[in-house]
Motif scaffolding. Structure first.
Motif, PDB file in Angstrom:
ATOM      1  N   ILE A   1      11.030  -1.567   6.431  1.00 60.12           N
ATOM      2  CA  ILE A   1      11.777  -0.577   5.658  1.00 60.12           C
ATOM      3  C   ILE A   1      12.521  -1.307   4.549  1.00 60.12           C
ATOM      4  O   ILE A   1      13.391  -2.149   4.831  1.00 60.12           O
ATOM      5  N   PRO A   2      12.222  -1.030   3.275  1.00 61.25           N
ATOM      6  CA  PRO A   2      12.840  -1.789   2.185  1.00 61.25           C
ATOM      7  C   PRO A   2      14.352  -1.582   2.099  1.00 61.25           C
ATOM      8  O   PRO A   2      14.868  -0.514   2.430  1.00 61.25           O
ATOM      9  N   SER A   3      15.023  -2.633   1.643  1.00 62.53           N
ATOM     10  CA  SER A   3      16.451  -2.558   1.331  1.00 62.53           C
ATOM     11  C   SER A   3      16.599  -2.552  -0.183  1.00 62.53           C
ATOM     12  O   SER A   3      16.506  -3.606  -0.831  1.00 62.53           O
ATOM     13  N   GLY A   4      16.837  -1.382  -0.745  1.00 59.59           N
ATOM     14  CA  GLY A   4      16.880  -1.257  -2.200  1.00 59.59           C
ATOM     15  C   GLY A   4      18.039  -1.959  -2.853  1.00 59.59           C
ATOM     16  O   GLY A   4      17.985  -2.274  -4.054  1.00 59.59           O
ATOM     17  N   ASP A   5      19.107  -2.255  -2.080  1.00 61.85           N
ATOM     18  CA  ASP A   5      20.289  -2.868  -2.678  1.00 61.85           C
ATOM     19  C   ASP A   5      20.242  -4.387  -2.654  1.00 61.85           C
ATOM     20  O   ASP A   5      21.149  -5.049  -3.148  1.00 61.85           O
ATOM     21  N   LEU A   6      19.194  -4.980  -2.109  1.00 64.89           N
ATOM     22  CA  LEU A   6      19.138  -6.433  -1.971  1.00 64.89           C
ATOM     23  C   LEU A   6      18.570  -7.070  -3.232  1.00 64.89           C
ATOM     24  O   LEU A   6      17.426  -6.807  -3.615  1.00 64.89           O
ATOM     25  N   VAL A   7      19.353  -7.910  -3.872  1.00 67.97           N
ATOM     26  CA  VAL A   7      18.911  -8.664  -5.044  1.00 67.97           C
ATOM     27  C   VAL A   7      19.175 -10.137  -4.765  1.00 67.97           C
ATOM     28  O   VAL A   7      20.328 -10.535  -4.547  1.00 67.97           O
ATOM     29  N   LEU A   8      18.118 -10.937  -4.742  1.00 69.04           N
ATOM     30  CA  LEU A   8      18.278 -12.352  -4.442  1.00 69.04           C
ATOM     31  C   LEU A   8      19.113 -13.036  -5.512  1.00 69.04           C
ATOM     32  O   LEU A   8      18.878 -12.854  -6.710  1.00 69.04           O
TER      33      LEU A   8
ATOM     34  N   ALA B   1       8.684   4.486   8.367  1.00 66.93           N
ATOM     35  CA  ALA B   1       7.871   3.807   9.389  1.00 66.93           C
ATOM     36  C   ALA B   1       6.663   4.642   9.783  1.00 66.93           C
ATOM     37  O   ALA B   1       5.547   4.117   9.947  1.00 66.93           O
ATOM     38  N   LEU B   2       6.860   5.948   9.923  1.00 68.31           N
ATOM     39  CA  LEU B   2       5.736   6.822  10.277  1.00 68.31           C
ATOM     40  C   LEU B   2       4.706   6.881   9.160  1.00 68.31           C
ATOM     41  O   LEU B   2       3.496   6.918   9.414  1.00 68.31           O
ATOM     42  N   GLU B   3       5.169   6.870   7.913  1.00 67.99           N
ATOM     43  CA  GLU B   3       4.229   6.867   6.785  1.00 67.99           C
ATOM     44  C   GLU B   3       3.401   5.594   6.774  1.00 67.99           C
ATOM     45  O   GLU B   3       2.184   5.631   6.499  1.00 67.99           O
ATOM     46  N   LYS B   4       4.008   4.468   7.086  1.00 68.34           N
ATOM     47  CA  LYS B   4       3.259   3.209   7.106  1.00 68.34           C
ATOM     48  C   LYS B   4       2.324   3.131   8.312  1.00 68.34           C
ATOM     49  O   LYS B   4       1.197   2.624   8.191  1.00 68.34           O
ATOM     50  N   ALA B   5       2.776   3.635   9.450  1.00 64.28           N
ATOM     51  CA  ALA B   5       1.876   3.692  10.605  1.00 64.28           C
ATOM     52  C   ALA B   5       0.685   4.587  10.302  1.00 64.28           C
ATOM     53  O   ALA B   5      -0.450   4.295  10.707  1.00 64.28           O
ATOM     54  N   SER B   6       0.930   5.669   9.565  1.00 69.71           N
ATOM     55  CA  SER B   6      -0.163   6.563   9.169  1.00 69.71           C
ATOM     56  C   SER B   6      -1.174   5.842   8.292  1.00 69.71           C
ATOM     57  O   SER B   6      -2.391   6.020   8.457  1.00 69.71           O
ATOM     58  N   ILE B   7      -0.700   5.023   7.362  1.00 69.83           N
ATOM     59  CA  ILE B   7      -1.618   4.246   6.523  1.00 69.83           C
ATOM     60  C   ILE B   7      -2.475   3.329   7.397  1.00 69.83           C
ATOM     61  O   ILE B   7      -3.697   3.230   7.206  1.00 69.83           O
ATOM     62  N   ALA B   8      -1.848   2.675   8.369  1.00 66.92           N
ATOM     63  CA  ALA B   8      -2.600   1.784   9.261  1.00 66.92           C
ATOM     64  C   ALA B   8      -3.683   2.539  10.016  1.00 66.92           C
ATOM     65  O   ALA B   8      -4.818   2.066  10.155  1.00 66.92           O
ATOM     66  N   LEU B   9      -3.360   3.723  10.488  1.00 63.43           N
ATOM     67  CA  LEU B   9      -4.332   4.530  11.222  1.00 63.43           C
ATOM     68  C   LEU B   9      -5.432   5.058  10.313  1.00 63.43           C
ATOM     69  O   LEU B   9      -6.611   5.119  10.704  1.00 63.43           O
TER      70      LEU B   9
ATOM     71  N   LEU C   1       0.828  -1.204   0.000  1.00 66.91           N
ATOM     72  CA  LEU C   1       0.000   0.000   0.000  1.00 66.91           C
ATOM     73  C   LEU C   1       0.867   1.259   0.000  1.00 66.91           C
ATOM     74  O   LEU C   1       0.552   2.248  -0.681  1.00 66.91           O
ATOM     75  N   TRP C   2       1.976   1.224   0.737  1.00 62.76           N
ATOM     76  CA  TRP C   2       2.884   2.378   0.798  1.00 62.76           C
ATOM     77  C   TRP C   2       3.530   2.630  -0.548  1.00 62.76           C
ATOM     78  O   TRP C   2       3.609   3.786  -0.996  1.00 62.76           O
ATOM     79  N   ARG C   3       3.993   1.573  -1.206  1.00 69.67           N
ATOM     80  CA  ARG C   3       4.614   1.740  -2.523  1.00 69.67           C
ATOM     81  C   ARG C   3       3.624   2.318  -3.531  1.00 69.67           C
ATOM     82  O   ARG C   3       3.969   3.202  -4.317  1.00 69.67           O
ATOM     83  N   ASN C   4       2.403   1.829  -3.499  1.00 67.27           N
ATOM     84  CA  ASN C   4       1.402   2.353  -4.434  1.00 67.27           C
ATOM     85  C   ASN C   4       1.003   3.780  -4.090  1.00 67.27           C
ATOM     86  O   ASN C   4       0.721   4.585  -4.981  1.00 67.27           O
ATOM     87  N   MET C   5       0.992   4.117  -2.801  1.00 63.95           N
ATOM     88  CA  MET C   5       0.725   5.493  -2.395  1.00 63.95           C
ATOM     89  C   MET C   5       1.795   6.430  -2.937  1.00 63.95           C
ATOM     90  O   MET C   5       1.494   7.531  -3.426  1.00 63.95           O
ATOM     91  N   LYS C   6       3.064   5.997  -2.887  1.00 67.30           N
ATOM     92  CA  LYS C   6       4.162   6.807  -3.402  1.00 67.30           C
ATOM     93  C   LYS C   6       4.033   7.012  -4.910  1.00 67.30           C
ATOM     94  O   LYS C   6       4.552   8.006  -5.461  1.00 67.30           O
ATOM     95  N   ALA C   7       3.338   6.088  -5.572  1.00 67.00           N
ATOM     96  CA  ALA C   7       3.113   6.216  -7.009  1.00 67.00           C
ATOM     97  C   ALA C   7       1.805   6.932  -7.327  1.00 67.00           C
ATOM     98  O   ALA C   7       1.388   6.982  -8.489  1.00 67.00           O
ATOM     99  N   GLY C   8       1.153   7.487  -6.300  1.00 66.80           N
ATOM    100  CA  GLY C   8      -0.067   8.259  -6.509  1.00 66.80           C
ATOM    101  C   GLY C   8      -1.352   7.543  -6.160  1.00 66.80           C
ATOM    102  O   GLY C   8      -2.444   8.087  -6.372  1.00 66.80           O
ATOM    103  N   GLY C   9      -1.272   6.332  -5.622  1.00 67.86           N
ATOM    104  CA  GLY C   9      -2.470   5.573  -5.303  1.00 67.86           C
ATOM    105  C   GLY C   9      -3.077   5.966  -3.960  1.00 67.86           C
ATOM    106  O   GLY C   9      -2.473   6.680  -3.158  1.00 67.86           O
ATOM    107  N   ASP C  10      -4.284   5.490  -3.727  1.00 65.72           N
ATOM    108  CA  ASP C  10      -5.017   5.729  -2.488  1.00 65.72           C
ATOM    109  C   ASP C  10      -5.040   4.433  -1.689  1.00 65.72           C
ATOM    110  O   ASP C  10      -5.758   3.492  -2.050  1.00 65.72           O
ATOM    111  N   PRO C  11      -4.278   4.321  -0.614  1.00 63.60           N
ATOM    112  CA  PRO C  11      -4.201   3.052   0.106  1.00 63.60           C
ATOM    113  C   PRO C  11      -5.522   2.618   0.725  1.00 63.60           C
ATOM    114  O   PRO C  11      -5.808   1.419   0.797  1.00 63.60           O
TER     115      PRO C  11
END
Length: 349
Positions: free
Chosen positions: A57-64, A90-98, A15-25
Motif C-alpha cells: 500500500i503506497p505512502s503518498g507522503d513519503l519523500v526520500l 490490497a484487494l485490487e492488487k490481489a485481483s490483478i494477481a488472480l 501494474l496497479w498504478r498503470n491500471m488506475k491510469a487506464g492500462g490493462d495489467p
C-alpha cells in the motif's frame, strides 16, 4: 542459463498504478512494456523464473531526503495508514494477481510443486506476498481470506508503524535498532502465520521486532530483501548478530539490488558496479554459509544497478558470481534452491 526465483518484487504496484491510469495489467505483463523492471518477456530473457510479488500500500507522503554534504540522510517514517482504504487497494492488487493467473500470463503458486511445475513449463511462478499488513484487520479475520486467495508470505510492517509493529526508516548511516518491536497484535499475527503455514518476512522491521519474531515463530527467519549492515550501514540492512540468528534458524537473506543498500555511500545512483552486489553476497555467504543466502531484487520498487537494468539483465549478476568463483551447485542454491527450501519449510511441505 541459471533460473532465478526472486524473493521480492513490486510488479503488482506498477501494474496497479498503470491500471488506475487506464492500462490493462494483463496485457502489460504478458506482452511486455518499456516501463519498470518485470514483465513476462523480460523475465524469460533474463531467466527470472518467478518470485514473491508484493501487495504493498503506497505512502503518498513519503519523500526520500537528499543526502547532506557528508552523504548522510534521514527520511522520517511514513505516516500510519487507515485500514479501510488499505484493504481496498490490497484487494485490487490481489485481483490483478488472480487475473494474471486466469489469463495464463503467470502461475499463482501455492506450493513448491506449483512453483517447480511453472518453472518447468516456462511460466512465471508468482507467489502472493503482502509487504506491510495495513490491510489485515485487528481480529485477523481476513487473513484467512487472503490465504485462500493465494497469500503465502507477509511482512508485518513496511517502513512505517501499524497495529502489528514498527518499521525502520530510510536512513544512512543508522543502526537497525530504531524503535519498538511487535505489538501484542503483532505477536498474534506471527502465531496465526505459523498456524496457516505463511512465511514471515523481516526486511522492514526494527531490530527489536526481528528478535520478537525470532522468539515467537517456529519458522526459519527470512529477510527477503536485505543486505549486510557491516558493508552499507542503512537502517534496513542486517547486523552480523541478526545474520547469525538467520543461519541458526535455517533461514535466509535475499540480496536486495537497491543501490542505496549496496553502495559504501548509500547513494541512489544506478552507476553502481556489479562488484558491490558480489561483495554483499560474499560477506553474507562467509557469515552464514551458502545455504542461507539468496536473491531478493526489489525490482519495480527501487533503483537497481545499470548493468542489471531490469529482469532481462539478471544473468549479468549470475555471470559476475560465476567469475568470482561460485560453482554451478552454489549458483543453483543462491538463485533458487535456497528459496524453495525455506518456502517449503514455512508452508509445512
Amino acid at each position: 542459463m541459471e533460473l532465478v526465483f526472486d524473493g521480492h518484487n513490486d510488479v503488482l504496484l506498477r501494474l496497479w498504478r498503470n491500471m488506475k491510469a487506464g492500462g490493462d495489467p494483463v496485457a502489460e505483463f504478458k506482452h511486455g512494456t518499456p516501463a519498470g523492471h518485470i514483465d513476462a518477456p523480460r523475465a524469460k530473457k533474463g531467466g527470472l523464473a518467478g518470485g514473491l510479488c508484493a501487495i504493498y500500500i503506497p505512502s503518498g507522503d513519503l519523500v526520500l531526503k537528499e543526502p547532506d554534504a557528508n552523504g548522510h540522510y534521514v527520511t522520517p517514517l511514513a505516516a500510519p495508514l487507515d485500514y479501510a482504504p488499505s484493504l481496498d487497494i490490497a484487494l485490487e492488487k490481489a485481483s490483478i494477481a488472480l487475473r494474471l493467473d486466469r489469463a495464463g500470463a503467470w502461475k499463482l503458486c501455492r506450493s513448491i510443486a506449483d512453483i517447480r511445475k511453472a518453472m518447468a513449463d516456462g511460466i512465471f511462478a508468482a507467489v502472493m506476498h503482502m509487504e506491510g499488513c495495513e490491510a489485515i484487520d485487528a481480529d485477523l479475520a481476513n487473513l484467512d481470506v487472503f490465504h485462500a486467495a493465494g497469500l503465502r508470505s507477509l511482512g508485518p510492517v513496511w517502513s512505517r508503524h501499524n497495529i502489528f509493529g514498527h518499521g525502520v526508516p530510510f536512513a544512512y548511516p543508522m543502526t537497525t535498532d530504531t524503535g519498538p518491536g511487535l505489538t501484542e497484535l503483532g505477536f498474534e499475527l506471527v502465531k496465526a502465520c505459523n498456524r496457516l503455514g505463511m512465511l514471515i518476512d523481516l526486511s522492514h522491521i526494527t531490530e527489536k521486532g526481528f528478535w520478537d519474531v525470532a522468539k515467537t515463530s517456529d519458522q526459519p527467519l527470512i529477510a527477503s530483501h536485505s543486505n549486510a549492515h557491516a558493508l552499507t550501514p542503512v537502517a534496513r540492512n542486517l547486523t552480523d548478530k541478526q545474520m547469525d540468528a538467520v543461519k541458526e534458524s535455517g533461514g535466509l537473506v535475499g540480496l536486495n539490488y537497491a543501490v542505496t543498500m549496496l553502495r559504501d555511500d548509500a547513494r541512489d545512483d544506478a552507476a553502481t558496479p556489479l562488484s558491490d552486489m558480489v561483495r554483499h553476497i560474499n560477506y553474507m555467504v562467509e557469515r552464514m554459509g551458502i545455504d542461507h543466502v539468496a536473491l531478493g531484487s526489489d525490482f519495480d520498487g527501487a533503483t537497481v544497478p545499470r548493468e542489471i537494468a531490469d529482469a532481462a539483465g539478471n544473468q549479468n549478476l549470475v555471470a559476475a558470481l560465476k567469475s568470482d568463483g561460485y560453482a554451478d551447485d552454489e549458483l543453483a542454491k543462491l538463485c533458487r534452491e535456497n528459496w524453495l527450501r525455506v518456502l517449503g519449510q514455512a508452508w509445512g511441505e
